[in-house]
Design an enzyme around this catalytic site. Structure first.
Site, PDB file in Angstrom:
ATOM      1  CB  CYS A 115      -1.065   0.058   1.266  1.00 18.52           C
ATOM      2  SG  CYS A 115      -2.262  -2.246   1.042  1.00 18.52           S
ATOM      3  CG  HIS A 261      -3.134   3.317   0.753  1.00 12.69           C
ATOM      4  ND1 HIS A 261      -3.980   2.925  -0.431  1.00 12.69           N
ATOM      5  CD2 HIS A 261      -3.989   2.236   1.872  1.00 12.69           C
ATOM      6  CE1 HIS A 261      -4.053   1.517  -0.240  1.00 12.69           C
ATOM      7  NE2 HIS A 261      -4.131   1.257   1.364  1.00 12.69           N
ATOM      8  CG  ASN A 291      -6.522  -0.790  -0.088  1.00  7.57           C
ATOM      9  OD1 ASN A 291      -5.957  -0.724  -0.895  1.00  7.57           O
ATOM     10  ND2 ASN A 291      -6.284  -1.630   0.592  1.00  7.57           N
TER      11      ASN A 291
HETATM   12  O1  UT7 Z   1      -4.671  -1.203   2.304  1.00  6.90           O
HETATM   13  C1  UT7 Z   1      -3.219  -1.743   3.519  1.00  6.90           C
HETATM   14  C2  UT7 Z   1      -3.895  -1.663   5.100  1.00  6.90           C
HETATM   15  N1  UT7 Z   1      -5.726  -2.501   5.278  1.00  6.90           N
HETATM   16  C3  UT7 Z   1      -6.167  -1.743   6.111  1.00  6.90           C
HETATM   17  O2  UT7 Z   1      -5.677  -0.232   6.456  1.00  6.90           O
HETATM   18  C4  UT7 Z   1      -7.278  -2.367   6.915  1.00  6.90           C
HETATM   19  C5  UT7 Z   1      -7.115  -2.139   7.944  1.00  6.90           C
HETATM   20  N2  UT7 Z   1      -9.129  -3.013   9.025  1.00  6.90           N
HETATM   21  C6  UT7 Z   1     -10.154  -2.485   7.991  1.00  6.90           C
HETATM   22  O3  UT7 Z   1      -9.727  -1.537   7.468  1.00  6.90           O
HETATM   23  C7  UT7 Z   1     -11.111  -3.301   8.825  1.00  6.90           C
HETATM   24  O4  UT7 Z   1     -10.975  -4.018   9.435  1.00  6.90           O
HETATM   25  C8  UT7 Z   1     -12.042  -4.310   8.272  1.00  6.90           C
HETATM   26  C9  UT7 Z   1     -12.757  -3.681   6.901  1.00  6.90           C
HETATM   27  C10 UT7 Z   1     -10.784  -5.334   7.502  1.00  6.90           C
HETATM   28  C11 UT7 Z   1     -12.710  -5.061   9.179  1.00  6.90           C
HETATM   29  O5  UT7 Z   1     -13.195  -3.938   9.746  1.00  6.90           O
HETATM   30  P1  UT7 Z   1     -13.758  -4.699  11.123  1.00  6.90           P
HETATM   31  O6  UT7 Z   1     -14.906  -3.350  11.894  1.00  6.90           O
HETATM   32  O7  UT7 Z   1     -12.553  -4.640  12.256  1.00  6.90           O
HETATM   33  O8  UT7 Z   1     -14.563  -6.215  11.303  1.00  6.90           O
HETATM   34  P2  UT7 Z   1     -13.954  -7.789  11.571  1.00  6.90           P
HETATM   35  O9  UT7 Z   1     -12.789  -7.920  10.843  1.00  6.90           O
HETATM   36  O10 UT7 Z   1     -13.816  -7.430  13.358  1.00  6.90           O
HETATM   37  O11 UT7 Z   1     -14.800  -8.227  11.183  1.00  6.90           O
HETATM   38  C12 UT7 Z   1     -16.756  -8.195  12.412  1.00  6.90           C
HETATM   39  C13 UT7 Z   1     -17.259  -9.123  12.115  1.00  6.90           C
HETATM   40  C14 UT7 Z   1     -17.263 -10.590  12.278  1.00  6.90           C
HETATM   41  O12 UT7 Z   1     -18.286 -11.202  12.431  1.00  6.90           O
HETATM   42  P3  UT7 Z   1     -18.788 -11.392  14.439  1.00  6.90           P
HETATM   43  O13 UT7 Z   1     -17.195 -12.217  14.566  1.00  6.90           O
HETATM   44  O14 UT7 Z   1     -18.791  -9.963  14.655  1.00  6.90           O
HETATM   45  O15 UT7 Z   1     -19.152 -12.710  13.801  1.00  6.90           O
HETATM   46  C15 UT7 Z   1     -17.208 -11.266  10.887  1.00  6.90           C
HETATM   47  O16 UT7 Z   1     -16.733 -12.260  10.583  1.00  6.90           O
HETATM   48  O17 UT7 Z   1     -18.037  -9.140  10.860  1.00  6.90           O
HETATM   49  C16 UT7 Z   1     -17.815 -10.191  10.222  1.00  6.90           C
HETATM   50  N3  UT7 Z   1     -17.047  -9.504   8.306  1.00  6.90           N
HETATM   51  C17 UT7 Z   1     -18.038  -9.427   7.674  1.00  6.90           C
HETATM   52  N4  UT7 Z   1     -19.559  -9.875   7.881  1.00  6.90           N
HETATM   53  C18 UT7 Z   1     -19.939  -9.132   6.607  1.00  6.90           C
HETATM   54  C19 UT7 Z   1     -16.269  -9.768   7.858  1.00  6.90           C
HETATM   55  N5  UT7 Z   1     -15.635  -9.495   6.783  1.00  6.90           N
HETATM   56  C20 UT7 Z   1     -17.440  -9.196   6.594  1.00  6.90           C
HETATM   57  C21 UT7 Z   1     -18.498  -8.991   5.591  1.00  6.90           C
HETATM   58  N6  UT7 Z   1     -19.409  -8.608   5.629  1.00  6.90           N
HETATM   59  N7  UT7 Z   1     -17.349  -8.849   4.574  1.00  6.90           N
END
Ligand code: UT7
Length: 334
Positions: A115, A261, A291
């Site tokens: 990135c 980014h 992204n």
């Molecule tokens: O570019 C390089 C740098 N990258 C970044 O900076 C990305 C940084 N991270 C993020 O943007 C976020 O962490 C994400 C968007 C990737 C994820 O968001 P989050 O709020 O951290 O969600 P999470 O991974 O903690 O997941 C929350 C819930 C989980 O379910 P439970 O365990 O709470 O039941 C996941 O299984 O959301 C679920 N989940 C989804 N649900 C529907 C994860 N992905 C999805 C999805 N659709 N696509």
């Protein structure tokens, strides 16, 4: 010593639009979750059967950037190509676009900083120009993610985020050192390499491991500890923007345009709030493209310029954070 100045910008994204609703037909996800957590509405994915790859998209964006620079192909002295999704393990995409564009037998290097790739790439190009070694450098960021993503519910935490695309610019010698790229700032922290990684294929996972790979072998898909990455991103973005401003005797009020980014709209909004910037001072297009890692900053910069949002004399701040971890910023007097 010289400065370097951006004299031409170009972008290319594949035509094929993949909406959040399209993704919800492939995996258990939905538009509301994706928009709420990331701000993404749609992304472009290369359609099977087209010729696009990172190198090909990079060449298409470069052609536009060179045309807009007013230079001819023969004026380009060097190529810097940033990608984490190269067409081949080797050789790199830089040499491919030397051929695709029919450039002279100039040097070409690839930058592997995910990135942060585009920030690293313009920093490298800037040094060659500063020392007088080269006058005009083509800098490219391009990514072809879609073919390497896990398009099942298992991969939904990562797959919904990434898109394909390319951007390019021509950096050229600027004699007035109060203009152009004023400074660049690069960092890394390898202890977190495993927090955002594609482990395979690599020389550690080569034939016969590739041939024997089972469906449950997830090492061929990107892995991200999203929450961990998010927490580090907001801290490092802020630090490296401040570092750049301070180096140039500027403060947050001097920012005319911040191009972060495009990792997650929530990260960009956090930074916007922290620096007390208005909506006009921050450019985001993650809503349309997701992204695109090394391509994201240059695609966003190109669009901001195309939309007339950057004018001569503006202080433009570019910043990125990502896998490695790596992060960086560039302060540009437009
Ligand atoms: O570019 C390089 C740098 N990258 C970044 O900076 C990305 C940084 N991270 C993020 O943007 C976020 O962490 C994400 C968007 C990737 C994820 O968001 P989050 O709020 O951290 O969600 P999470 O991974 O903690 O997941 C929350 C819930 C989980 O379910 P439970 O365990 O709470 O039941 C996941 O299984 O959301 C679920 N989940 C989804 N649900 C529907 C994860 N992905 C999805 C999805 N659709 N696509």
């Amino acid at each position: 010593m010289y400065n370097s100045k951006i004299i031409g910008l170009g972008k290319y994204v594949p035509e094929h639009v993949v909406t959040n609703d399209d993704l919800s037909k492939m995996m258990d996800t939905n538009d509301a979750w994706i928009q709420e957590r990331t701000g993404i509405k749609e992304r472009r994915w290369i359609k099977e059967g087209t010729d696009d790859t990172s190198a090909v998209m990079g060449a298409k964006a470069s052609k536009i950037a060179i045309e807009r620079s007013g230079l001819s192909n023969d004026d380009i002295d060097f190529i810097v190509f940033a990608t984490m999704t190269p067409d081949y393990y080797f050789p790199g995409c830089g040499v491919q676009i030397q051929e695709l564009l029919g450039l002279k037998n100039i040097g070409a290097i690839d930058i592997r900083n995910q990135c942060s790739g585009f920030i690293y790439a313009i920093s490298v190009a800037d040094q060659f120009i500063k020392t007088g070694m080269y006058k005009n450098i083509l800098v490219v960021g391009a990514e072809y993610h879609s073919n390497g993503l896990d398009k099942t519910t298992r991969g939904r935490g990562v797959t919904v985020i990434f898109g394909d695309g390319a951007g390019a610019c021509v950096l050229s010698r600027e004699e007035d050192t109060s203009k152009g790229i004023l400074s660049t700032h690069l960092h890394s922290e390898g202890k977190y390499a495993d927090k955002l990684i594609v482990e395979s294929p690599s020389i550690k996972h080569w034939v016969p491991q590739i041939l024997e790979a089972k469906e449950e072998d997830l090492s061929y898909f990107p892995y991200m500890d999203g929450t961990f990455v998010f927490k580090h991103a907001v801290v490092r973005f802020s630090e490296v923007i401040m570092e750049g401003l301070m180096k140039n005797g500027l403060n947050k009020d001097d920012i005319d345009m911040l191009i972060p980014h495009q990792a997650n709209l929530r990260i960009a909004q956090f930074i916007q709030k922290k620096f007390a910037l208005s909506d006009d001072q921050v450019f985001n297009n993650i809503q349309k493209y997701g992204n695109t890692t090394a391509a994201s900053v240059i695609i966003a910069l190109t669009e901001a310029w195309e939309e007339g949002k950057i004018k001569s004399g503006d202080n433009v701040v570019l910043a990125a954070f990502g896998s490695g971890f790596t992060w960086g910023s560039a302060i540009v007097k437009w």
